[in-house]
Structures are given as structure tokens and as C-alpha cells.
Scaffold this active site. Sequence first.
Site, PDB file in Angstrom:
ATOM      1  N   HIS A 260      11.211 -19.810  -8.730  1.00 19.13           N
ATOM      2  CA  HIS A 260      12.274 -20.779  -8.468  1.00 19.13           C
ATOM      3  C   HIS A 260      11.824 -21.802  -7.433  1.00 19.13           C
ATOM      4  O   HIS A 260      10.870 -21.570  -6.682  1.00 19.13           O
ATOM      5  CB  HIS A 260      13.519 -20.065  -7.937  1.00 19.13           C
ATOM      6  CG  HIS A 260      14.129 -19.104  -8.895  1.00 19.13           C
ATOM      7  ND1 HIS A 260      15.202 -18.301  -8.578  1.00 19.13           N
ATOM      8  CD2 HIS A 260      13.829 -18.803 -10.184  1.00 19.13           C
ATOM      9  CE1 HIS A 260      15.528 -17.553  -9.628  1.00 19.13           C
ATOM     10  NE2 HIS A 260      14.700 -17.838 -10.608  1.00 19.13           N
TER      11      HIS A 260
ATOM     12  N   SER B  39      18.915 -15.829  -8.789  1.00 22.56           N
ATOM     13  CA  SER B  39      20.126 -16.045  -9.580  1.00 22.56           C
ATOM     14  C   SER B  39      21.304 -15.214  -9.083  1.00 22.56           C
ATOM     15  O   SER B  39      22.457 -15.630  -9.212  1.00 22.56           O
ATOM     16  CB  SER B  39      19.856 -15.723 -11.055  1.00 22.56           C
ATOM     17  OG  SER B  39      18.961 -16.639 -11.620  1.00 22.56           O
TER      18      SER B  39
ATOM     19  N   GLU C 283      27.066 -19.160 -19.658  1.00 20.42           N
ATOM     20  CA  GLU C 283      25.733 -19.388 -19.097  1.00 20.42           C
ATOM     21  C   GLU C 283      24.713 -19.710 -20.182  1.00 20.42           C
ATOM     22  O   GLU C 283      24.568 -18.962 -21.149  1.00 20.42           O
ATOM     23  CB  GLU C 283      25.233 -18.166 -18.320  1.00 20.42           C
ATOM     24  CG  GLU C 283      23.903 -18.460 -17.612  1.00 20.42           C
ATOM     25  CD  GLU C 283      23.263 -17.237 -16.976  1.00 20.42           C
ATOM     26  OE1 GLU C 283      22.601 -17.406 -15.936  1.00 20.42           O
ATOM     27  OE2 GLU C 283      23.419 -16.117 -17.517  1.00 20.42           O
TER      28      GLU C 283
END
Length: 430
Positions: A393, A80, A253
Site C-alpha cells: 500500500h 484495509s 466493495e
Amino acid sequence: MKKSAILLVASLCSSVFASPAPKNIIMVVGDGMGPEYTTAYRMYMDDKSTPELEWTIFDRLLVGMASTHPHLSNGYVTDSAAAATALSTGIKTYNGAIGVDIDKKSVQTVLEFAKQQGRKTGVAVTSQINHATPAGFAAHNVSRQNYDEIANSYFDEKVNGQFKLDVMLGGGWKYFIRKDRNLVEEFKQAGYSYVDDMSQLAQLPTKQPVLGLFADVGLPWALDVQNKPRLPALVTTAVKQLENDKGFFLLVEGSQIDWGGHANDIAAAMGEMHDLGLTLEWLSHYVDSHPDTLFIVTADHSTGGMTIGARGEYNWDPEPLKHLRSSPEMLGKQLVDVNNRVSLANEQLGFELTKEEQQELTVIDSNDPKVFSKVIKKILDNRSVTGWTTGGHTGIDVQIFAKGPGSELFGGHRDNTDIAKTVFKLLGKK
């Protein structure tokens, strides 16, 4: 083709994409929100009383796709921090980097440039406000893990002698109220209004800088604050506080879509998607009434390798996910000390457990809530036919959504750094 003809075509193409520069820009990141999440959300929101599979706000706003890889020295799968830095600065960097390039040198972000121009700036997130994504827009650090340093920088580092952020809404008591430093008190003494309960948002004095922290780290799961959408409340407040004649830049976010993916928790993930979906509905209406505002939505990466369908079954069933009264994590905590686990689980899940599912719960001999929540997540995966490939991820491309002046500039396929570069241009950077 003659040179004059080429110039004419180029002129026509540029005029097609010409838009007035937006006064306000709102960037929204659905952390971990790969295309499989928006697809699942469409099915999750489907009205079964109609023959169609209705579009969601994501479908209505879709304009393009973006690649997400970090600096290629780090491979093809981003974290991120590197993704936030790409989206905020237009440069590729290493995983873990906050607003610095591959050589660990600070790079200006779109939020900082907006502040430099005299716009107001803010962040509204469901994680701690010094987490990777908001930090990637408002800070510079060699490591996303340096949470205290990042929190300190929000007070210590200035743009044109001013604080970088006029509005900060999210979690983070742990990092802003510490033994070695109380940043909340420092911000209050500097003229910021401070709130620590979301019910206080409506009472905030308008047009003043605001620090709002509502949890030790991240906010509770959306499923655990039902009928009180938290991201929409943060965003509507942030916009109200930031509105001014010179314009504003706001970073939003939906942080915990990613956390749901990491936990392989389909129920929590859909709850977070709905929280973000409601936020985008409000922002879409806001742009309708404020045509000088652009908002762009994307993801930093996808998380969990979620599959809509599993075990070779040609099916996905979101119905078991729609009536939960608490998140699997919260339910796991509740099940530790309760006498009748099955009764509580039936009540909180909104459906009756089968004998096999009851057996899975009753045989647990542990005081660890995670053991219980793992069983609940397994039950929900089996019932919904959801699969997962990782707890980390994935490197797939993500979607771009946009509305407002300049939204056509984000269409087609591009790299995530192109999003920042386009925002810089819309803000007037040469």
C-alpha cells in the site's frame, strides 16, 4: 464582527448544507483505488474518435479528498482493516484491527447503528464476505486474519436480537462451509435463502434475507467473466432485497482493484475498475429515481504505487489492455500445458507478440503458472508504459465521491474518520 453577525453567518452556512436525512445509505469502497486508478480509468475509457478526453462516472461524482493513515502509533500507511474500521466507526486504530479501537475494544459501526434503528443491512463484495472491508463494518475482532471467527460472528452476534446482515453476497465457501461448522446450513435453517451460482440471483424470493457465496475465497477476476459484470449483479440484487419502508444500509466493495495493485497487474486492475464503474453508473441512476437514497464512494488506501507513464517516457497507452480475453493470472495457468504458447498468448491478449516478447515466453522452463503470468504482466506494463513502486500500500490521500441527500457534507478535504462521523449524523446519531 459583532456576535449577532457571527450567528447570522453561521446560520446561513448551516442552511446551505441542510439536507433531508436519507432513508437509504449505500457506502462503496474501491479497495486500493487511489487517484491514479481513476485517472488511468478515464484514459482507459477514452473514446479515440472524439477530440476530448471524456469524463467517467468517477469524475462526475467527485466531491472531496480524504487522508487515510491509521492510528499514528502504526505510522502513516494503513491496511484495509484499519481503514475499514475508520470508515465504519469514525475512530483510528491499528493495522489489522476489525471494528476495535487501539485498545482492542469493540466500537459500534455505522452498519450496526443502522440495524439498531430498524433498517435492513447488507454487504455486496467481490472478495470473501468476511474479508477486511466487509468485516470492518459488520464484525469486531483483534485480527483480520481470524477469518473463521469473523464468519462465525455473522451468525452468532446479533443487534437487538437480529442478525446484523440481511443480505450477504460475495465469496467465502472456505470459511462458511467447514469441517467444524457449516454456517451455510445454519443460515438456511434460520430462514435465509442461499445461492451459490450467480445465475440464481434473479430467481431469489424478494424481501427475504439472503446468503450468496460464489467462490471459495474471492470471486474470479472481472476479466475472466467477461460480458457478465459481477459487482453490478450483486449490487442490483442486494438493493432489490433490501428495499423496505424503514430504509437500508448497504456496504459495497470493489475488492479486487486492490488485488490487481498488489499483483502489479494493470490489466486486472482496469478490469476491476470497469466492474466498479458500471456499478456506480447503475447506482447513480438508482439515486435519480430514488431521491431518498445517498451513496458515498471512497477508497481505503491506494495499492501498488501505480504510475501512468514509466521509464522516463511521456506516454501511457491503455490500448493493449482493452482486448484481453482472460486475466494474466488465468492466461499463466493456460500457458503451462499448451504446445504453442505464442499462438495462445496472441489469441488471449488480442495482439501479436513481437519477436522479443515471443522469446520471453518460449524460453520459460517451468510448470509454475506464476512465472508465465509474470511475463505477461511485464509485456503489458511495457506496452502500456505502466510503472509500479511497490507490491504493498501507499499513504496517499484518496478521493470521495457522493450523490444524493447529504452528499454536500462530504466535500473538501477531510480525514477518513470524518466520513463515518457524517454518516452517523445522517443516520440520526446524536
